[in-house]
Design a protein around this motif. Structure first.
Motif, PDB file in Angstrom:
ATOM      1  N   GLU A   1       0.838  -1.206   0.000  1.00 56.23           N
ATOM      2  CA  GLU A   1       0.000   0.000   0.000  1.00 56.23           C
ATOM      3  C   GLU A   1       0.870   1.252   0.000  1.00 56.23           C
ATOM      4  N   PHE A   2       1.930   1.245   0.810  1.00 61.61           N
ATOM      5  CA  PHE A   2       2.863   2.373   0.831  1.00 61.61           C
ATOM      6  C   PHE A   2       3.489   2.559  -0.549  1.00 61.61           C
ATOM      7  N   GLU A   3       3.956   1.466  -1.136  1.00 60.81           N
ATOM      8  CA  GLU A   3       4.623   1.531  -2.434  1.00 60.81           C
ATOM      9  C   GLU A   3       3.684   2.060  -3.526  1.00 60.81           C
ATOM     10  N   ALA A   4       2.424   1.664  -3.478  1.00 63.14           N
ATOM     11  CA  ALA A   4       1.458   2.117  -4.485  1.00 63.14           C
ATOM     12  C   ALA A   4       1.151   3.607  -4.327  1.00 63.14           C
ATOM     13  N   GLY A   5       1.161   4.097  -3.090  1.00 65.80           N
ATOM     14  CA  GLY A   5       0.973   5.519  -2.826  1.00 65.80           C
ATOM     15  C   GLY A   5      -0.387   6.070  -3.200  1.00 65.80           C
ATOM     16  N   GLU A   6      -1.432   5.254  -3.106  1.00 71.83           N
ATOM     17  CA  GLU A   6      -2.753   5.696  -3.556  1.00 71.83           C
ATOM     18  C   GLU A   6      -3.718   6.037  -2.427  1.00 71.83           C
ATOM     19  N   THR A   7      -3.590   5.405  -1.258  1.00 72.24           N
ATOM     20  CA  THR A   7      -4.511   5.686  -0.155  1.00 72.24           C
ATOM     21  C   THR A   7      -4.068   6.946   0.584  1.00 72.24           C
ATOM     22  N   LYS A   8      -4.972   7.511   1.364  1.00 72.47           N
ATOM     23  CA  LYS A   8      -4.620   8.735   2.105  1.00 72.47           C
ATOM     24  C   LYS A   8      -3.481   8.469   3.091  1.00 72.47           C
ATOM     25  N   GLU A   9      -3.452   7.268   3.689  1.00 73.21           N
ATOM     26  CA  GLU A   9      -2.366   6.935   4.612  1.00 73.21           C
ATOM     27  C   GLU A   9      -1.034   6.821   3.870  1.00 73.21           C
ATOM     28  N   ALA A  10      -1.047   6.172   2.721  1.00 75.92           N
ATOM     29  CA  ALA A  10       0.188   6.021   1.933  1.00 75.92           C
ATOM     30  C   ALA A  10       0.686   7.372   1.450  1.00 75.92           C
ATOM     31  N   LYS A  11      -0.213   8.229   1.024  1.00 80.08           N
ATOM     32  CA  LYS A  11       0.187   9.559   0.561  1.00 80.08           C
ATOM     33  C   LYS A  11       0.831  10.355   1.684  1.00 80.08           C
ATOM     34  N   PHE A  12       0.253  10.271   2.874  1.00 85.89           N
ATOM     35  CA  PHE A  12       0.825  11.014   4.001  1.00 85.89           C
ATOM     36  C   PHE A  12       2.154  10.398   4.428  1.00 85.89           C
ATOM     37  N   ALA A  13       2.237   9.073   4.462  1.00 86.30           N
ATOM     38  CA  ALA A  13       3.490   8.399   4.820  1.00 86.30           C
ATOM     39  C   ALA A  13       4.590   8.785   3.832  1.00 86.30           C
ATOM     40  N   ARG A  14       4.260   8.827   2.569  1.00 86.62           N
ATOM     41  CA  ARG A  14       5.254   9.188   1.550  1.00 86.62           C
ATOM     42  C   ARG A  14       5.658  10.655   1.670  1.00 86.62           C
ATOM     43  N   SER A  15       4.746  11.490   2.111  1.00 84.07           N
ATOM     44  CA  SER A  15       5.113  12.900   2.311  1.00 84.07           C
ATOM     45  C   SER A  15       6.132  13.028   3.446  1.00 84.07           C
ATOM     46  N   MET A  16       6.001  12.206   4.470  1.00 83.34           N
ATOM     47  CA  MET A  16       6.990  12.201   5.560  1.00 83.34           C
ATOM     48  C   MET A  16       8.345  11.721   5.033  1.00 83.34           C
ATOM     49  N   ASP A  17       8.313  10.707   4.188  1.00 78.93           N
ATOM     50  CA  ASP A  17       9.529  10.115   3.629  1.00 78.93           C
ATOM     51  C   ASP A  17      10.289  11.118   2.746  1.00 78.93           C
ATOM     52  N   ARG A  18       9.582  12.053   2.140  1.00 81.21           N
ATOM     53  CA  ARG A  18      10.227  13.058   1.300  1.00 81.21           C
ATOM     54  C   ARG A  18      10.627  14.304   2.090  1.00 81.21           C
ATOM     55  N   LEU A  19       9.916  14.565   3.193  1.00 82.81           N
ATOM     56  CA  LEU A  19      10.216  15.754   3.998  1.00 82.81           C
ATOM     57  C   LEU A  19      11.506  15.596   4.793  1.00 82.81           C
ATOM     58  N   GLU A  20      11.714  14.434   5.400  1.00 86.34           N
ATOM     59  CA  GLU A  20      12.868  14.274   6.295  1.00 86.34           C
ATOM     60  C   GLU A  20      14.194  14.588   5.612  1.00 86.34           C
ATOM     61  N   PRO A  21      14.493  14.006   4.426  1.00 87.56           N
ATOM     62  CA  PRO A  21      15.776  14.336   3.805  1.00 87.56           C
ATOM     63  C   PRO A  21      15.881  15.796   3.356  1.00 87.56           C
ATOM     64  N   LEU A  22      14.744  16.439   3.067  1.00 87.40           N
ATOM     65  CA  LEU A  22      14.768  17.858   2.740  1.00 87.40           C
ATOM     66  C   LEU A  22      15.303  18.645   3.937  1.00 87.40           C
ATOM     67  N   LEU A  23      14.818  18.308   5.134  1.00 82.25           N
ATOM     68  CA  LEU A  23      15.278  18.969   6.353  1.00 82.25           C
ATOM     69  C   LEU A  23      16.755  18.688   6.592  1.00 82.25           C
ATOM     70  N   GLN A  24      17.166  17.439   6.351  1.00 81.83           N
ATOM     71  CA  GLN A  24      18.557  17.059   6.559  1.00 81.83           C
ATOM     72  C   GLN A  24      19.481  17.794   5.591  1.00 81.83           C
ATOM     73  N   ASN A  25      19.143  17.775   4.306  1.00 82.70           N
ATOM     74  CA  ASN A  25      20.003  18.427   3.313  1.00 82.70           C
ATOM     75  C   ASN A  25      20.084  19.929   3.538  1.00 82.70           C
ATOM     76  N   THR A  26      18.963  20.525   3.948  1.00 81.39           N
ATOM     77  CA  THR A  26      18.969  21.954   4.242  1.00 81.39           C
ATOM     78  C   THR A  26      19.898  22.251   5.414  1.00 81.39           C
ATOM     79  N   SER A  27      19.875  21.413   6.435  1.00 83.80           N
ATOM     80  CA  SER A  27      20.709  21.644   7.626  1.00 83.80           C
ATOM     81  C   SER A  27      22.193  21.416   7.342  1.00 83.80           C
ATOM     82  N   ASN A  28      22.490  20.709   6.259  1.00 85.84           N
ATOM     83  CA  ASN A  28      23.874  20.362   5.926  1.00 85.84           C
ATOM     84  C   ASN A  28      24.372  21.103   4.682  1.00 85.84           C
TER      85      ASN A  28
END
Length: 197
Positions: free
Chosen positions: A121-148
């Motif tokens: 379900e996460f990999e498919a990225g179609e449900t509201k939970e998967a979409k939100f989980a994937r948004s977290m997965d993309r946000l974290e490295p953005l914060l990391q790269n910005t801090s570095n």
């Protein structure tokens, strides 16, 4: 007497310890140490709990937490594919599917089936939970790269357009968080950290 179910569960628990050894390209916030998959998954789980109110639709937070905790377990076998890799596609592969079947298959059948379904379900990225989980997965490295000071963006000379494209997935799970992320990306351009092609 110790049940077979418990023994299977313990085998799975021992196997997933290997996630701590899978190194990611991104580095910890304000650090020169690479993050491992277990740290990444833990961080996403807490982010999901803290930021759930910003999801586009109300989500089952426990399900999102399960998704982000297990989404990279397949990398024990398949390895981590860098999101900006130019040689290998970052999307779900046959290699990852085999890894999911092997690793989750260590569990009793009902649990294995549940976790494989959540991973898919996460990999498919179609449900509201998967979409939100994937948004977290993309946000974290953005914060990391910005801090570095650009982190992996700078290290691998990733242009703004490619970063923007990969990060825009955030809006599918949360337009509020995407507005924040887009501002951060624009600030990185203004500072010369991200360069437009």
């Amino acid at each position: 007497m110790i049940s077979d179910q418990l023994l299977q569960q313990i085998e799975f628990i021992k196997e997933i310890d290997k996630l701590k050894y899978i190194q990611r390209k991104t580095k910890l916030l304000n650090s020169d140490r690479n993050e491992n998959d277990a740290e990444h998954s833990w961080h996403l789980a807490l982010m999901a709990i803290v930021l759930a109110e910003h999801a586009n639709e109300p989500v089952d937070v426990l399900k999102v937490v399960k998704m982000v905790l297990i989404h990279d377990i397949v990398e024990i076998d398949a390895g981590d594919t860098f999101i900006y890799d130019t040689q290998k596609n970052h999307s779900n592969t046959d290699e990852e599917r085999l890894a999911a079947q092997r690793i989750f298959g260590l569990l009793p059948q009902a649990q294995a089936d549940e976790l494989i379904a959540i991973w898919e379900e996460f990999e498919a990225g179609e449900t509201k939970e998967a979409k939100f989980a994937r948004s977290m997965d993309r946000l974290e490295p953005l914060l990391q790269n910005t801090s570095n000071n650009g982190g992996t963006w700078a290290e691998f000379d990733v242009p703004y357009e490619k970063v923007y494209q990969k990060k825009s997935v955030i809006k599918e799970g949360s337009t509020t968080i995407w507005n924040y992320a887009e501002n951060v990306l624009n600030e990185n351009v203004e500072k010369g950290i991200l360069k437009k092609a």
